[in-house]
Every structure is written in C-alpha cells, then in structure tokens.
Motif scaffolding. Structure first.
Motif, PDB file in Angstrom:
ATOM      1  N   GLY A 115       0.688  -1.075  -0.043  1.00  0.00           N
ATOM      2  CA  GLY A 115      -0.118  -0.072   0.112  1.00  0.00           C
ATOM      3  C   GLY A 115       0.944   1.334   0.116  1.00  0.00           C
ATOM      4  N   ALA A 116       2.375   1.095  -0.094  1.00  0.00           N
ATOM      5  CA  ALA A 116       3.021   2.267   0.099  1.00  0.00           C
ATOM      6  C   ALA A 116       2.883   3.130  -1.381  1.00  0.00           C
ATOM      7  CB  ALA A 116       4.336   2.125   0.430  1.00  0.00           C
ATOM      8  N   THR A 117       3.176   4.328  -1.546  1.00  0.00           N
ATOM      9  CA  THR A 117       3.371   4.906  -2.593  1.00  0.00           C
ATOM     10  C   THR A 117       4.961   5.140  -3.102  1.00  0.00           C
ATOM     11  OG1 THR A 117       1.714   6.855  -2.130  1.00  0.00           O
ATOM     12  CG2 THR A 117       3.352   7.361  -3.782  1.00  0.00           C
ATOM     13  N   VAL A 118       5.419   4.326  -4.072  1.00  0.00           N
ATOM     14  CA  VAL A 118       6.779   4.202  -4.496  1.00  0.00           C
ATOM     15  C   VAL A 118       7.204   5.119  -5.574  1.00  0.00           C
ATOM     16  CG1 VAL A 118       8.384   2.539  -5.522  1.00  0.00           C
ATOM     17  CG2 VAL A 118       6.460   1.753  -3.924  1.00  0.00           C
ATOM     18  N   VAL A 119       8.438   5.707  -5.170  1.00  0.00           N
ATOM     19  CA  VAL A 119       9.110   6.682  -6.108  1.00  0.00           C
ATOM     20  C   VAL A 119      10.219   6.092  -6.480  1.00  0.00           C
ATOM     21  CG1 VAL A 119       9.970   8.965  -6.234  1.00  0.00           C
ATOM     22  CG2 VAL A 119       7.924   8.703  -4.970  1.00  0.00           C
ATOM     23  N   LEU A 120      10.746   5.889  -7.841  1.00  0.00           N
ATOM     24  CA  LEU A 120      11.910   5.315  -8.258  1.00  0.00           C
ATOM     25  C   LEU A 120      12.885   6.723  -8.698  1.00  0.00           C
ATOM     26  CD1 LEU A 120      10.749   2.148 -10.176  1.00  0.00           C
ATOM     27  CD2 LEU A 120      11.544   2.066  -7.786  1.00  0.00           C
ATOM     28  N   ASP A 121      14.020   6.461  -7.873  1.00  0.00           N
ATOM     29  CA  ASP A 121      14.903   7.891  -8.258  1.00  0.00           C
ATOM     30  C   ASP A 121      16.321   7.626  -7.775  1.00  0.00           C
ATOM     31  OD1 ASP A 121      16.223  10.518  -7.832  1.00  0.00           O
ATOM     32  OD2 ASP A 121      14.031  11.204  -8.496  1.00  0.00           O
ATOM     33  N   GLY A 122      17.194   7.729  -8.840  1.00  0.00           N
ATOM     34  CA  GLY A 122      18.605   7.661  -8.622  1.00  0.00           C
ATOM     35  C   GLY A 122      19.138   6.081  -8.815  1.00  0.00           C
ATOM     36  N   GLU A 123      20.575   6.137  -8.795  1.00  0.00           N
ATOM     37  CA  GLU A 123      21.114   4.909  -9.354  1.00  0.00           C
ATOM     38  C   GLU A 123      21.432   4.160  -7.662  1.00  0.00           C
ATOM     39  OE1 GLU A 123      21.937   2.991 -11.985  1.00  0.00           O
ATOM     40  OE2 GLU A 123      20.460   4.298 -12.948  1.00  0.00           O
ATOM     41  N   THR A 124      21.662   5.029  -6.787  1.00  0.00           N
ATOM     42  CA  THR A 124      22.018   4.277  -5.659  1.00  0.00           C
ATOM     43  C   THR A 124      21.267   5.216  -4.480  1.00  0.00           C
ATOM     44  OG1 THR A 124      23.612   6.442  -5.036  1.00  0.00           O
ATOM     45  CG2 THR A 124      24.383   4.289  -6.446  1.00  0.00           C
ATOM     46  N   LEU A 125      21.280   4.572  -3.106  1.00  0.00           N
ATOM     47  CA  LEU A 125      20.675   5.097  -2.016  1.00  0.00           C
ATOM     48  C   LEU A 125      21.172   6.507  -1.691  1.00  0.00           C
ATOM     49  CD1 LEU A 125      20.474   2.105   0.874  1.00  0.00           C
ATOM     50  CD2 LEU A 125      18.574   3.047  -0.492  1.00  0.00           C
TER      51      LEU A 125
END
Length: 407
Positions: A115-125
């Motif tokens: 149920g979380a909103t997921v944002v994919l951003d960046g190559e690393t943490l």
C-alpha cells in the motif's frame, strides 16, 4: 553508547506479538562446509522476509498522533521499504518509499503491494536520499531512516537477544554491514549479554564504506553487486562509533563468494537468501581459518532475491563445480560424427544439455567443423573423465569459457 542494552530490551517488549521470534537452528551441513559450528538465525521468515520488520515497527509504533497523520517516508533498496510499508499499513500510517531505480523488481512489487506510494529515483541510496530530503521539505513527512535512528537500531538489536537466549555460548556473531543499523544494535545487545563474544562485520568488496570510515582506508566504493541490500556509500553517523567500539573487524567479500553463499543456503539449507542475507556465510567461505572450530552465529537477514538471479547463481555454481561443462570439439565434417559423440557421452554417463554445430569458423579446415557440447556431469572427476575420452578419440577438447585446452 547512544544505544543501550536497556533500549534494546524495551524494544523487545514492544515487539512481542508484532514480529516473528524467528528460529535459531544448528546448521550441520554449513558446519561441514566451513569447519566451524554454525547456527543460523532465519530472519528471512519474517512477513517481509527480512530483519527490517523489527526496527520499522519500533519506529512507527512510537510516532506521535500528528506524525502518524502526516505520514512517513523512507529510502531503501528494498527490505526496509517493505518493512515500513507493511507496518505503516497495519498501523494506518500513509507511507512514501523512495527506491533506487536499480532495485530488483520483486522488491518494488512487494512494497507497492503493502500500500505504499513508491518513487523510483537515482542509481544508489545516496541519490535516493536527496529525493527524500526534497519530499520531506515539501510535505513535512517523518523520515524513517533505514539505519541512522535509535529506534531502528534498538529494534534490530533484538535479534541478538533471541540468538543468545537460544545458544548462550556462541563465540562469535557474523553480521552484514550496510549503513550499520543491524550490526550496531546487535553488537550492543550481544556484548551487553555476553561481554566476551566477538562481533565480526561483513561488507561487499565493492561497497567497503564502513571499513573505510572506521579504518581510514580509501577503497573505491560502487558498482553492481549481488548484495544490493548492503550497497551503501554513506555510513551511519549514529552507527559508526558503535561499530568502532564493539566490532573486532570487517571482512570484505567478493561477488563470487556471495554467489557461493546464496547457493549454499539454497542447496544445503533449503532456504532462500539474498546476497546481503548471505554475506555472513560468504565471509566464512572467504576466510575459513578465522572461524575454524568456533561456535558461530549467522543472521540470514533477508530472503528477497529475484528468482531469475537465483536461477542464474545456481547454474553458475554448477559450472564452477564442473557439474555443467561446455566443451568445444574439432571434428571431421562427415555423416555420423555427431552420433559417435553422443554415443561416447552415453557410454560415460554424461547427460547432453546442448549441442551447437559450427562450420564457418576460419580456424578449421574446409572439411572440418567445430561442435560446442554442454553436458551435465556428476562431479569434477567425472567431467575430467569425459574430457579425456574426447581427447583419446582425437576431438581436441577445449573449455569454451577460457579457450584453453583441458587436461
């Protein structure tokens, strides 16, 4: 210490009935493999299949009413993301998770499923962290940091309390290090209960960030690793001094050792381990003399591995053990030769997996050909027997991977 044994004991009381008290079991086959007496703590059996359930619940359960209303945000390569999403859903707290674009699909899908909103951003943490900071500034969400938070560290430390309750006389705990939350909490707990116990950390050789920090080394940090769960460039401000004080050493493991450890868990223990989850066992494979004869506790801290990657690892290990071997043969280009090769393999008990026939290679005479044969053998000795048979029949066997004649 910024985290005390009392803090971890309080976290343990808070976690009672909220997360699984996972099994701590002897592993005779891993003991035979490593020369130590090995006990495994199966944190891959938590609901989200990693130890991160512990710290996430402790942090979320202690939020104030206004913090719960606004919601939380986390950055994670997968396991922390799933744990925050799962417990936020249970507690009715809105959750946003920022994940690197390189995160395995299985972890992204699982996080969304909670149920979380997921944002994919960046190559690393580290790149994901910048996006998190921007969202926090914009929306006022509460950051649930994956390791640099006292509630997170205390929650993770409950693992060692359970391990030593089951096996009080362990000589050593071998614990993976990313940002350091897992090892910091468990070092405080273990040394608080059993002061003489040795705590050993493990990092992926491509990401020696904590070792650089505590030893003053300048090893390069970065690159694609099987252990993406501990692929951290920025170590914890909170966790670093604890590690400096309580952890005796940090072992670096390469990608082959991580693969071998994942494969050993699957084939010997019949359990799933991701790369980071198997890092402790990888350290034992890398430096067996350090552990020989000792009672060692391993934390199998996560089992969220992409099935495709796991399948690849298992096949690669079969190749390393020469149980699958590919051989290039030089043959006369005339009828019946392939049949003779198949008969020869059958006589020697080999199972043919693949055959590829080449006539246009320029290093063969016009009336010759190359045949690549991939076969399944019982073991290395059996593979060598097959190769000798090919040589005796004049087929000039060459191992394809190294293009070097096999003796």
């Amino acid at each position: 210490m910024t985290i005390s044994l009392a803090d971890i004991e309080a976290a343990q009381r808070l976690l009672k009935g909220q997360v699984l008290a996972t099994p701590m079991l002897p592993a005779p086959r891993l003991s035979a493999l490593t020369g130590a007496e090995v006990f495994v703590k199966y944190e891959n059996l938590q609901v989200t299949n990693s130890f991160k359930d512990r710290g996430a619940y402790v942090k979320l359960a202690r939020l104030g009413d206004e913090e719960r209303r606004r919601g939380v945000i986390a950055m994670s390569a997968g396991n922390h993301a799933q744990a925050v999403a799962y417990h936020a859903q249970r507690l009715g707290v809105p959750a946003t998770i920022v994940m690197p674009e390189t995160t395995p699909f299985v972890k992204v899908a699982s996080t969304k499923a909670f149920g979380a909103t997921v944002v994919l951003d960046g190559e690393t943490l580290a790149e994901s962290q910048r996006r998190v900071e921007a969202i926090v500034a914009e929306k006022g969400l509460t950051l649930v940091h994956p390791y640099d938070d006292p509630n997170i560290v205390a929650g993770q430390g409950t693992i060692a309390l359970e391990m030593l309750a089951e096996v009080p006389d362990l000589d050593m705990l071998v614990i993976p290090i990313g940002g350091g939350g897992l090892i910091a909490g468990n070092a405080v707990a273990a040394r608080g209960v059993r002061p003489a116990i040795e705590i050993l950390g493990v990092e992926a050789a491509l990401y020696p960030a904590m070792r650089n920090a505590v030893r003053g080394e300048t090893r390069a940090v970065g690159g694609p690793t099987l252990a993406e769960g501990i692929a951290v460039k920025n170590v914890g401000v909170l966790t670093r001094p604890i590690i400096q004080a309580l952890v005796s050493d940090i072992v670096l493991v390469d990608e082959t050792q991580l693969e071998q450890a994942v494969n050993a868990y699957v084939t010997l223990q019949k359990t799933m381990a991701e790369g980071a989850g198997a890092a402790g066992l990888a350290a034992m494979l890398a430096e067996p003399a350090r552990f020989r004869g000792k009672r060692v506790g391993l934390v199998l801290c996560g089992g969220n591995i992409d099935p495709r990657i796991l399948a690849s690892i298992m096949v690669r290990e079969l190749e390393r053990e020469s149980r699958i071997v590919s051989i290039r043969l030089t043959i006369p280009d005339r009828p019946g030769v392939l049949g003779a090769i198949a008969t020869l393999l059958g006589e020697h008990g080999a199972n043919i997996l693949e055959v590829d026939h080449h006539r246009l290679f320029l290093d063969v005479p016009a009336k010759g050909a190359k045949v690549d044969v991939t076969v399944e053998a019982r073991d290395r000795g059996h593979a060598q027997e097959i190769v000798r048979a090919f040589a005796e029949h004049g087929y000039d066997p060459v191992k394809i991977e190294t293009v070097k004649a096999i003796e």
